[in-house]
Design a protein around this motif. Structure first.
Motif, short mmCIF file in Angstrom:
data_model
loop_
_atom_site.label_atom_id
_atom_site.label_comp_id
_atom_site.label_asym_id
_atom_site.label_seq_id
_atom_site.Cartn_x
_atom_site.Cartn_y
_atom_site.Cartn_z
N ASP A 394 4.60 -4.30 -84.24
CA ASP A 394 4.03 -3.76 -83.00
C ASP A 394 3.77 -4.90 -82.02
N THR A 396 1.95 -4.94 -79.39
CA THR A 396 0.56 -5.01 -78.92
C THR A 396 -0.36 -5.64 -79.96
N THR A 397 -0.28 -5.15 -81.19
CA THR A 397 -1.17 -5.63 -82.24
C THR A 397 -0.60 -6.80 -83.03
N ARG A 399 1.26 -6.47 -85.64
CA ARG A 399 1.19 -6.10 -87.05
C ARG A 399 2.36 -5.19 -87.43
#
Length: 492
Positions: A394, A396-397, A399
């Motif tokens: 991801d 954004t994260t 992860r």
């Protein structure tokens, strides 16, 4: 009457030895016994010495046929003082118009894993109903004979006891490839039928690797040449490798037997393809990732169980990989970089790759793991090609999302990649070698000219064309016919 004169009797001349009776031997001229003119059936020493010029005791030898350089009963090889020379003409180049039909057998003694006797002991007595036997009989027979079932109930014991394993003969005749081991193997191979028109099985052997730790330098790797190979129409090489007699021989002598046809490509590989997990490295990367997750606490064990079953061929690899990646959801993408120092490269990999590079052999790693670690390891080891799975991170994260990008590098994809790399480099598949340990490596092993199971799972060991179960992947070079001395030169 005239006086009559009578002439005196002629004086007898002195005896003179005629020229025909003269001899250079005084004893011969004055001996009272003369031997017969022709020798009798029994020759005494006097007869031999005296009549040697007139008679030949030994029968004449026919020297009309010229010696053509091939030893035979009529023309045996001659050992010249100061040197020893052995000839093995049946294994030399074939006659004009004929084709070489030789089988190469490489015997690896598994010194790092000496086998103990696996003989099944007699089964212990299981308590049976009191009505079956009297208490006195049960007390007198605490251990039943091995041919008897230890229970009166068929549900608690199989109909036949397990078959016993052969006794480890290397314990008796030496923990190495002993002469008795070689003789036993040659006797075993002589039981297989030969091709039509062949009557004799010829063999030769040479030691490729000696034990440096032993003062007598016992051989640990021996290569045997068998000519001709067993009849292919009766027992193809693929089936010969799986023959139960070969397997039993390996168990008896604690060796691995690699059988290959003696072709030109056997000695000149041009592309070697490796699996990564449990082959180039000793771990499974996905298990390393799972071990970093503490919640739930049993996650690492669950992932390891799925990995083991997939490698054993009990689970379909693609679906098993997606299931495991799903369990890794939420892990940071930077974890791949943190695992780099943890990777444990298999013993012998670095000198093996150095030797292959010096020979001009291309290398590739086709992994069912993760591309970030596979690409990094390939760069560290100098491997030419690297392919693995890409996981989705991801943005954004940062992860793992638990998803996989593109096709899974499973057994079908590994075979496709091997063929694609070979075509790109212009290398025929006969000169490609594939090394792996899991069921997802079997298709690429089958596509390659030589498939090698490295400390592999049981099914893989049975299906692969060769297997190695030592402690160094450098042993792969012995399958190409290199000796210990030559390997030292390549890895120096």
């Amino acid at each position: 009457m005239a006086e009559q004169h009578t002439s005196p009797p002629p004086t007898q001349s002195r005896p003179v030895m005629a020229a025909a009776r003269r001899s250079s031997s005084f004893l011969r001229e004055h001996q009272q016994y003369r031997p017969p003119s022709k020798p009798e059936n029994h020759y005494g020493i006097d007869t031999v010495v005296e009549d040697l010029q007139a008679h030949s005791v030994s029968p004449p030898r026919d020297i009309s046929s010229a010696f053509k350089g091939i030893p035979s009963p009529e023309n045996p090889p001659t050992v010249v003082e100061g040197q020893t020379h052995e000839l093995s003409h049946p294994n030399c180049t074939p006659l004009p118009g004929s084709v070489t039909n030789r089988l190469m057998a490489t015997l690896f003694y598994k010194s790092t894993a000496p086998r103990v006797s696996n003989a099944i002991p007699s089964p212990k007595q299981v308590p049976s109903p009191k009505t079956s036997r009297s208490p006195s009989l049960r007390a007198a027979e605490p251990d039943l004979p091995p041919t008897m079932a230890p229970s009166s109930s068929l549900e608690t014991f199989p109909l036949e006891p397990p078959a016993t394993e052969p006794e480890p003969l290397d314990h008796l005749y030496g923990s190495y490839v002993s002469p008795m081991c070689i003789a036993s193997f040659l006797h075993l191979m002589s039981t297989f039928p030969l091709p039509a028109g062949s009557s004799d099985l010829h063999s030769a052997h040479r030691c490729l690797h000696l034990d440096p730790a032993h003062k007598e330098h016992h051989p640990l790797v021996v290569e045997l040449t068998l000519s001709p190979a067993p009849a292919a129409d009766y027992l193809p090489l693929k089936d010969l490798r799986k023959h139960e007699l070969i397997y039993r021989f390996e168990r008896e002598w604690n060796v691995d037997v690699a059988l290959r046809s003696d072709t030109l490509w056997r000695r000149y590989p041009r592309l070697v393809v490796f699996d990564m997990d449990s082959t180039l490295i000793t771990q499974e990367v996905i298990d390393l990732l799972a071990s970093t997750i503490q919640d739930p606490p049993d996650l690492a064990a669950r992932v390891a169980d799925i990995t083991h079953r997939a490698m054993m061929g009990e689970l379909e690899f693609d679906s098993a990989f997606r299931e495991r990646v799903k369990l890794l959801t939420g892990l940071p993408g930077t974890l791949f970089n943190e695992l780099r120092p943890v990777l444990d490269v298999t013993n012998g990999v670095k000198p093996l790759l150095k030797a292959l590079q010096r020979l001009g052999v291309k290398t590739a790693v086709l992994s069912g793991g993760f591309l970030p670690l596979t690409s990094w390891l390939a760069g560290e080891l100098g491997i030419d090609y690297a392919h693995a799975n890409e996981v989705v991170i991801d943005e954004t994260t940062g992860r793992l999302t638990g998803e996989v990008k593109g096709r899974i590098v499973g057994k079908e994809r590994k075979r496709e990649l091997l063929i694609e790399i070979a075509e790109k480099e212009g290398i025929p598949l006969e000169q490609v070698v594939a090394v792996g340990d899991g069921a997802n490596d079997l298709l690429m092993m089958e596509a390659a000219g030589l498939g090698v199971a490295w400390n592999a799972k049981p099914m893989v060991q049975m299906e692969a064309s060769s297997r190695l179960n030592g402690d160094s992947l450098l042993d792969l070079l012995y399958l190409f016919g290199f000796t210990q001395e030559e390997i030292s030169q390549l890895t120096a």
